[in-house]
Design a protein around this motif. Structure first.
Motif, PDB file in Angstrom:
ATOM      1  N   GLN A 155      40.908  33.433  44.894  1.00 10.56           N
ATOM      2  CA  GLN A 155      41.339  32.739  43.678  1.00 10.56           C
ATOM      3  C   GLN A 155      40.167  32.623  42.720  1.00 10.56           C
ATOM      4  O   GLN A 155      39.103  32.124  43.082  1.00 10.56           O
ATOM      5  CB  GLN A 155      41.866  31.327  43.985  1.00 10.56           C
ATOM      6  N   LEU A 156      40.404  33.109  41.476  1.00  5.66           N
ATOM      7  CA  LEU A 156      39.419  33.018  40.409  1.00  5.66           C
ATOM      8  C   LEU A 156      39.837  31.875  39.493  1.00  5.66           C
ATOM      9  O   LEU A 156      41.006  31.781  39.082  1.00  5.66           O
ATOM     10  CB  LEU A 156      39.351  34.334  39.622  1.00  5.66           C
ATOM     11  N   VAL A 157      38.868  31.020  39.104  1.00 12.86           N
ATOM     12  CA  VAL A 157      39.191  29.835  38.311  1.00 12.86           C
ATOM     13  C   VAL A 157      38.310  29.797  37.077  1.00 12.86           C
ATOM     14  O   VAL A 157      37.262  30.456  37.010  1.00 12.86           O
ATOM     15  CB  VAL A 157      39.018  28.539  39.137  1.00 12.86           C
ATOM     16  N   ASP A 158      38.815  28.986  36.054  1.00  7.71           N
ATOM     17  CA  ASP A 158      38.096  28.770  34.793  1.00  7.71           C
ATOM     18  C   ASP A 158      37.680  30.095  34.166  1.00  7.71           C
ATOM     19  O   ASP A 158      36.525  30.347  33.854  1.00  7.71           O
ATOM     20  CB  ASP A 158      36.863  27.881  35.020  1.00  7.71           C
ATOM     21  N   ILE A 159      38.714  30.927  34.013  1.00  3.75           N
ATOM     22  CA  ILE A 159      38.464  32.263  33.456  1.00  3.75           C
ATOM     23  C   ILE A 159      38.320  32.109  31.953  1.00  3.75           C
ATOM     24  O   ILE A 159      39.275  31.729  31.252  1.00  3.75           O
ATOM     25  CB  ILE A 159      39.615  33.217  33.804  1.00  3.75           C
ATOM     26  N   ARG A 160      37.157  32.443  31.387  1.00  2.00           N
ATOM     27  CA  ARG A 160      36.906  32.239  29.967  1.00  2.00           C
ATOM     28  C   ARG A 160      36.485  33.514  29.243  1.00  2.00           C
ATOM     29  O   ARG A 160      36.567  33.587  28.022  1.00  2.00           O
ATOM     30  CB  ARG A 160      35.828  31.164  29.754  1.00  2.00           C
ATOM     31  N   GLU A 161      35.978  34.501  29.992  1.00  2.00           N
ATOM     32  CA  GLU A 161      35.526  35.718  29.328  1.00  2.00           C
ATOM     33  C   GLU A 161      36.727  36.456  28.750  1.00  2.00           C
ATOM     34  O   GLU A 161      37.785  36.511  29.374  1.00  2.00           O
ATOM     35  CB  GLU A 161      34.788  36.619  30.319  1.00  2.00           C
ATOM     36  N   PRO A 162      36.559  37.038  27.551  1.00  2.00           N
ATOM     37  CA  PRO A 162      37.693  37.768  26.952  1.00  2.00           C
ATOM     38  C   PRO A 162      38.172  38.908  27.836  1.00  2.00           C
ATOM     39  O   PRO A 162      39.372  39.168  27.897  1.00  2.00           O
ATOM     40  CB  PRO A 162      37.124  38.282  25.625  1.00  2.00           C
ATOM     41  N   GLU A 163      37.216  39.579  28.530  1.00  2.00           N
ATOM     42  CA  GLU A 163      37.660  40.720  29.344  1.00  2.00           C
ATOM     43  C   GLU A 163      36.676  40.894  30.501  1.00  2.00           C
ATOM     44  O   GLU A 163      35.457  40.820  30.318  1.00  2.00           O
ATOM     45  CB  GLU A 163      37.705  41.976  28.476  1.00  2.00           C
ATOM     46  N   THR A 164      37.181  41.108  31.690  1.00  2.00           N
ATOM     47  CA  THR A 164      36.337  41.350  32.873  1.00  2.00           C
ATOM     48  C   THR A 164      37.042  42.333  33.787  1.00  2.00           C
ATOM     49  O   THR A 164      38.285  42.426  33.775  1.00  2.00           O
ATOM     50  CB  THR A 164      36.042  40.033  33.611  1.00  2.00           C
ATOM     51  N   GLN A 165      36.244  43.090  34.599  1.00  2.00           N
ATOM     52  CA  GLN A 165      36.809  44.126  35.480  1.00  2.00           C
ATOM     53  C   GLN A 165      36.371  43.851  36.923  1.00  2.00           C
ATOM     54  O   GLN A 165      35.276  44.239  37.344  1.00  2.00           O
ATOM     55  CB  GLN A 165      36.354  45.513  35.040  1.00  2.00           C
ATOM     56  N   PRO A 166      37.141  43.163  37.727  1.00  2.00           N
ATOM     57  CA  PRO A 166      36.802  42.952  39.136  1.00  2.00           C
ATOM     58  C   PRO A 166      36.959  44.266  39.928  1.00  2.00           C
ATOM     59  O   PRO A 166      37.778  45.125  39.556  1.00  2.00           O
ATOM     60  CB  PRO A 166      37.809  41.888  39.574  1.00  2.00           C
ATOM     61  N   VAL A 167      36.133  44.409  41.052  1.00  2.00           N
ATOM     62  CA  VAL A 167      36.153  45.625  41.877  1.00  2.00           C
ATOM     63  C   VAL A 167      36.494  45.223  43.304  1.00  2.00           C
ATOM     64  O   VAL A 167      35.833  44.352  43.900  1.00  2.00           O
ATOM     65  CB  VAL A 167      34.809  46.364  41.838  1.00  2.00           C
ATOM     66  N   CYS A 168      37.517  45.889  43.885  1.00  2.00           N
ATOM     67  CA  CYS A 168      37.905  45.700  45.291  1.00  2.00           C
ATOM     68  C   CYS A 168      37.336  46.912  46.076  1.00  2.00           C
ATOM     69  O   CYS A 168      37.576  48.073  45.674  1.00  2.00           O
ATOM     70  CB  CYS A 168      39.428  45.628  45.384  1.00  2.00           C
ATOM     71  N   PHE A 169      36.630  46.659  47.220  1.00  2.00           N
ATOM     72  CA  PHE A 169      36.036  47.795  47.955  1.00  2.00           C
ATOM     73  C   PHE A 169      36.176  47.537  49.449  1.00  2.00           C
ATOM     74  O   PHE A 169      36.238  46.369  49.907  1.00  2.00           O
ATOM     75  CB  PHE A 169      34.558  47.976  47.567  1.00  2.00           C
ATOM     76  N   PHE A 170      36.260  48.670  50.206  1.00  7.82           N
ATOM     77  CA  PHE A 170      36.282  48.657  51.678  1.00  7.82           C
ATOM     78  C   PHE A 170      35.426  49.832  52.157  1.00  7.82           C
ATOM     79  O   PHE A 170      35.396  50.904  51.530  1.00  7.82           O
ATOM     80  CB  PHE A 170      37.718  48.806  52.213  1.00  7.82           C
ATOM     81  N   ARG A 171      34.745  49.610  53.329  1.00  7.95           N
ATOM     82  CA  ARG A 171      33.940  50.671  53.982  1.00  7.95           C
ATOM     83  C   ARG A 171      34.760  51.185  55.144  1.00  7.95           C
ATOM     84  O   ARG A 171      35.119  50.439  56.045  1.00  7.95           O
ATOM     85  CB  ARG A 171      32.604  50.085  54.475  1.00  7.95           C
ATOM     86  N   CYS A 172      35.099  52.516  55.075  1.00  5.76           N
ATOM     87  CA  CYS A 172      35.971  53.066  56.114  1.00  5.76           C
ATOM     88  C   CYS A 172      35.469  54.475  56.438  1.00  5.76           C
ATOM     89  O   CYS A 172      35.402  55.332  55.529  1.00  5.76           O
ATOM     90  CB  CYS A 172      37.407  53.107  55.607  1.00  5.76           C
ATOM     91  N   ALA A 173      35.139  54.693  57.734  1.00  3.34           N
ATOM     92  CA  ALA A 173      34.709  56.022  58.234  1.00  3.34           C
ATOM     93  C   ALA A 173      33.601  56.582  57.352  1.00  3.34           C
ATOM     94  O   ALA A 173      33.686  57.715  56.872  1.00  3.34           O
ATOM     95  CB  ALA A 173      35.900  56.980  58.287  1.00  3.34           C
ATOM     96  N   ARG A 174      32.615  55.742  57.147  1.00  7.96           N
ATOM     97  CA  ARG A 174      31.432  56.102  56.394  1.00  7.96           C
ATOM     98  C   ARG A 174      31.742  56.424  54.908  1.00  7.96           C
ATOM     99  O   ARG A 174      30.974  57.080  54.245  1.00  7.96           O
ATOM    100  CB  ARG A 174      30.705  57.289  57.048  1.00  7.96           C
ATOM    101  N   ARG A 175      32.903  55.985  54.461  1.00  9.43           N
ATOM    102  CA  ARG A 175      33.274  56.165  53.046  1.00  9.43           C
ATOM    103  C   ARG A 175      33.511  54.784  52.418  1.00  9.43           C
ATOM    104  O   ARG A 175      33.869  53.836  53.117  1.00  9.43           O
ATOM    105  CB  ARG A 175      34.547  56.995  52.917  1.00  9.43           C
ATOM    106  N   THR A 176      33.277  54.703  51.096  1.00  9.57           N
ATOM    107  CA  THR A 176      33.547  53.451  50.360  1.00  9.57           C
ATOM    108  C   THR A 176      34.803  53.645  49.506  1.00  9.57           C
ATOM    109  O   THR A 176      34.841  54.549  48.645  1.00  9.57           O
ATOM    110  CB  THR A 176      32.373  53.069  49.465  1.00  9.57           C
ATOM    111  N   LEU A 177      35.781  52.857  49.796  1.00 17.24           N
ATOM    112  CA  LEU A 177      37.049  52.890  49.022  1.00 17.24           C
ATOM    113  C   LEU A 177      37.008  51.778  47.971  1.00 17.24           C
ATOM    114  O   LEU A 177      36.663  50.636  48.291  1.00 17.24           O
ATOM    115  CB  LEU A 177      38.254  52.684  49.947  1.00 17.24           C
ATOM    116  N   GLN A 178      37.330  52.138  46.684  1.00 21.38           N
ATOM    117  CA  GLN A 178      37.262  51.145  45.587  1.00 21.38           C
ATOM    118  C   GLN A 178      38.571  51.126  44.759  1.00 21.38           C
ATOM    119  O   GLN A 178      39.255  52.139  44.640  1.00 21.38           O
ATOM    120  CB  GLN A 178      36.089  51.474  44.625  1.00 21.38           C
ATOM    121  N   ALA A 179      38.813  49.938  44.205  1.00 16.51           N
ATOM    122  CA  ALA A 179      39.926  49.762  43.236  1.00 16.51           C
ATOM    123  C   ALA A 179      39.455  48.797  42.157  1.00 16.51           C
ATOM    124  O   ALA A 179      38.980  47.697  42.467  1.00 16.51           O
ATOM    125  CB  ALA A 179      41.173  49.219  43.925  1.00 16.51           C
ATOM    126  N   ARG A 180      39.560  49.205  40.878  1.00 17.11           N
ATOM    127  CA  ARG A 180      39.117  48.371  39.755  1.00 17.11           C
ATOM    128  C   ARG A 180      40.341  47.701  39.081  1.00 17.11           C
ATOM    129  O   ARG A 180      41.391  48.311  38.919  1.00 17.11           O
ATOM    130  CB  ARG A 180      38.359  49.188  38.715  1.00 17.11           C
TER     131      ARG A 180
END
Length: 871
Positions: free
Chosen positions: A82-107
């Motif tokens: 949960q993200l709170v007190d969101i004030r910036e006009p625009e932000t890009q959070p990154v979701c990542f997982f380490r799997c079989a020596r690879r990094t999986l990301q979602a922006r």
């Protein structure tokens, strides 16, 4: 199963499952996912992000963002934060997982929005000149994103300017909208406002709207011309003088303020408005401190601007002069001194036009009082020059001289003449000082005149009066005569409405009238111009209506006088004929009008053999609906008519005859008549009663009646018979019927040509006759089973035998004769195989025969009875 084998089987199963899992993982690509991927959050709000992967056994994972976090939840292949007190006009959070020596990301992308909570319209000018521009400016701080924002400037509810911001950066926030607007008159008092709309409906959210507080604009128009100032050039101390200040081209005129002042003294003006014009009026009253040259100023202020006008006013002091008498009331003959003096320095005075020797010096006049000086007026005139203008003031006074009463003819005439009716004020005035009292009464102590009072003038006031005037100085007496004039009057005694004269005598028409002065009376006959005067020899032509008119200087009166001339009776042939015919049913009476006044009484008497007298009824002179009618037929003969009135009588002989109009009735002209065909032709038998004997003619209705020698059937129909003589006509409708002898027109057998034994046949007989004929039949001897129709026109035979063959006769009979025809019926062919028996029910066979009950003799007797009863 042994334990080792069971363990081996378990291993193979685990290897198989692992291989299946590795095979599925090899087929599907590995990924990381962030939900929601794109989010729009209100500034200062909060949001849950879910980060997940399809990696079977991720080594580690996380969510990278600069925003504040409040809580985290985890699973094997997911985490939620949960993200709170969101004030910036625009932000890009990154979701990542380490799997079989690879990094999986979602922006992801998180944007914030801010509602238009603050909408501010900048202050407007306090006053805005009409026709000049002013700026409307609106601020919407912090609201965004700006690309979704629309700002509108409003006048009341009408949109002036509307602006959106498409293409702006998502990070852009807040907006400003300004517009130049030309001020108009109709904008005065109008409310201006600003409306901001943040439309997030394309993002699944709503429309957020806010409006600024309204600001009212005040516009004005002020003429560049100065006010028009009207003021006196000179102003006297203590005297009030009106001043006015007016200006056109003001809007709104009601908001204008007026300043009006004389020197340091501010005036209180009364302001009136008319459209765009203003007018201020005030009364300027100067005090002694303002004496000298002063300035009058008028200033009109509107919308912070002013227009001024100035005028120079000279304030001066000029008291009225002093005028005095040594004595204001003196007896006749006493000396009196009159003095005229100036009340202030610098004024030059004059007494009755005689000036003083120098400014500031008085003028005097001395005299001995006489009657003519009573009420004499003295004038003291003072003049003063102010600022090049000469001013003047006057004072007057009156001298009273005491003397005894005098009754002059001009103030109290010896003879008074008044018209009757209108209210008058009776004046008899006496000269004298003190003012005398005047009293007028009849010498015999009777009526008193109400002097000086308004009252009606009546004839009773006429006569002579003695008037007495008295005061403290003495007494005067005078006799006066009052004459009351009035218009003429014609009454019934001196001028009656109706006068009766007798033909052949002498008479005169005289009418007397009352009035003052004495009226002149003349009488003129209606339709004529000359007045009737003197003694007349009365004739009938003198009868009529006369207009009598009485005239004097006060008016006239008119009256109609009816003169009747009476005379004895006389007969005229036209009004009372010597021969008279009375028509029966006319209801008329014998008219015997006799000339005479008064109307003579007329009576006509005849003789009826030796039995006595017969009175002939007479028509009244003026016929009316209730006039009597003749009760019975008057007797013809000779009548003697006698006319009588109070002036004589006269006799005339009248011959009376009696006649009547045509009359037809059932006895003289029957309404239904019957003729016989072939008889000698003649018209309907119709006659009529009446005197003289009527002529009767008949015609056929519906067409002409052709002449015939003999009567035919075509002569039947309706006839109209007309009876005529000198006194009228009578009609009657006659119905004629034509009767004729019978004829058997048709006699036929069915079937024709004969009938076989045992068969049926019918004979039909048709006859023509009027009145309708009776049908009778004659059958051959021995014919059986005969039947007749209801009118005997048809004869029926059932089961024919040899005895039915032969000759049949049909006869037609009425009142005018008999006619018969014959027909022969043949019964042919072989006889029937079965014998014919007449049973009890009239059937062939099937029962006991008549012979069985009574033998053949009985059967023959029954047939014979049948023949006698039906043929």
């Amino acid at each position: 199963m042994p334990g080792p084998l069971r363990a081996l089987l378990g291993l193979w199963a685990a290897l198989g499952l692992g291989l299946l899992g590795l095979s599925a993982a090899a087929q599907e690509p590995l990924w990381a996912d962030l939900q929601p991927r794109v989010a729009l959050v209100e500034r200062g709000g909060s949001l849950w992000l879910n980060c997940s992967t399809n990696c079977p056994r991720p080594e580690r994972g996380g969510l990278e963002t600069s925003l504040r976090r409040n809580g985290t939840q985890r699973g094997l292949r997911w985490l939620a934060r949960q993200l709170v007190d969101i004030r910036e006009p625009e932000t890009q959070p990154v979701c990542f997982f380490r799997c079989a020596r690879r990094t999986l990301q979602a922006r992801g992308l998180i944007r914030t929005f801010q509602r238009p909570d603050r909408v501010e319209l900048m202050p407007l000018p306090v006053w805005q000149p009409v026709g000049e521009n002013f700026t409307l400016s609106c601020r919407v701080p912090g609201a965004g994103p700006r690309g979704s924002l629309t700002v509108t400037l409003l006048r009341g509810t009408r949109e002036l300017v509307r602006r959106s911001f498409p293409g702006e950066s998502p990070r852009a926030r807040g907006a400003v909208l300004s517009a130049a607007v030309v001020a108009r008159r109709e904008d005065h008092g109008a409310n201006f406002s600003c409306r901001a709309e943040l439309d997030l409906r394309p993002h699944g959210l709503g429309l957020f709207e806010n409006r600024s507080a309204p600001r009212m604009l005040r516009t004005f128009a002020l003429s560049p011309e100065p006010p028009r100032l009207a003021a006196p050039r000179l102003l006297e101390v203590g005297a009030g003088s009106p001043v006015s200040c007016s200006l056109d081209g003001l809007f709104p005129a009601s908001e204008a303020r007026v300043y009006l002042a004389l020197g340091d003294q501010r005036l209180d003006p009364d302001v009136t408005l008319e459209g765009d014009a203003l007018r201020a009026t005030a009364t300027a009253t100067a005090s002694a401190e303002l004496e000298g040259a002063r300035e009058l100023v008028c200033s009109v202020t509107l919308g912070g601007e002013s227009r001024e006008a100035w005028a120079n006013v000279t304030v001066y002091s000029f008291p009225a002069p002093l005028l005095t008498l040594s004595e204001s009331s003196v007896p006749e003959g006493k000396a009196v001194t009159v003095t005229c003096a100036a009340a202030g320095a610098g004024a030059l005075v004059a007494l009755d036009g005689v000036p003083a020797t120098a400014p500031g010096q008085p003028v005097q006049l001395q005299l001995n009082a006489s009657v003519n000086d009573d009420g004499r007026s003295f004038l003291c005139d003072a003049t003063l020059e102010v600022d090049g203008e000469v001013l003047s003031k006057k004072e007057t006074t009156e001298l009273r001289v005491l003397y005894a009463p005098r009754l002059d003819d001009s103030d109290c005439p010896r003879s008074w003449t008044w018209p009757e009716g209108p209210e008058q004020t009776l004046h008899c005035e006496a000269r004298g000082n003190p003012a005398p009292s005047v009293h007028c009464a009849r010498p015999d102590g009777g009526a008193v005149l109400a002097l000086g009072l308004l009252g009606p003038v009546t004839r009773a006031l006429a006569g002579t009066y003695r008037c007495t005037a008295a005061n403290a100085q003495g007494e005067a007496v005078k006799d006066v005569t009052l004459t009351v004039e009035y218009a003429p009057a014609l009454d019934s005694v001196s001028c009656p409405e109706r006068i009766t004269w007798l033909e052949g005598t002498e008479a005169s028409l005289s009418c007397m009238a009352h009035g003052v002065p004495p009226p002149h009376v003349s009488c003129v006959r209606s339709g004529q111009a000359e007045a009737i005067e003197g003694l007349l020899h009365v004739a009938r032509e003198h009868a009529g209506t006369y207009r009598c008119e009485a005239t004097n200087s006060r008016g006239s009166a008119a009256k109609d006088v009816a003169i009747t001339v009476e005379y004895g009776p006389s007969f005229e042939e036209l009004s009372c004929p010597s021969n008279w015919t009375w028509v029966e049913g006319s209801g008329r009476l014998f008219s015997c009008e006799v000339d005479g006044k008064p109307q003579p009484r007329v009576e006509c008497i005849g003789s009826r053999g030796t039995t006595g007298r017969v009175l002939l009824p007479l028509a009244p002179p003026d016929p009316s609906p209730t006039a009597p009618s003749i009760p019975s037929e008057p007797a013809s003969g000779i009548y003697t008519c006698n006319a009588t009135n109070q002036h004589g009588s006269m006799v005339k002989t009248v011959a009376v005859s009696v006649e009547s109009p045509p009359r037809m009735d059932e006895s003289t002209c029957p309404s239904h008549q019957t003729w016989l065909e072939g008889a000698e032709a003649a018209g309907p038998a119709c006659a009529a009663r009446g005197r003289p004997s009527p002529h009767v003619s008949c015609s056929r209705e519906g067409g002409p009646w052709p002449p015939r020698i003999r009567v035919s059937r075509q002569d039947a129909g309706t006839y109209l018979c007309l009876a005529t003589n000198a006194h009228g006509t009578d009609t009657r409708t006659v119905t004629v019927g034509v009767e004729y002898r019978p004829v058997v027109a048709e006699l036929a057998a069915s079937p024709p040509g004969g009938v076989r034994p045992g068969g049926n046949f019918t004979l039909t007989c048709r006859a023509e006759a009027w009145p309708p004929a009776q049908i009778s039949w004659r059958a051959p001897p021995g014919a059986l089973n005969l039947g007749l129709s209801s009118n005997n026109s048809t004869l029926s035979v059932a089961g024919a035998l040899g005895s039915h063959g032969g000759e049949y006769e049909c006869a037609a009979t009425n009142a005018h004769g008999r006619h018969a025809r014959r027909i022969t019926v043949r019964v042919t062919g072989a006889p029937p195989r079965r014998s014919v028996a007449v049973g009890r029910r009239g059937r062939c066979g099937g029962g006991r025969s008549a012979a069985g009950r009574g033998g053949w003799p009985g059967l023959l007797r029954a047939v014979h009875r049948l023949q006698e009863g039906r043929v």
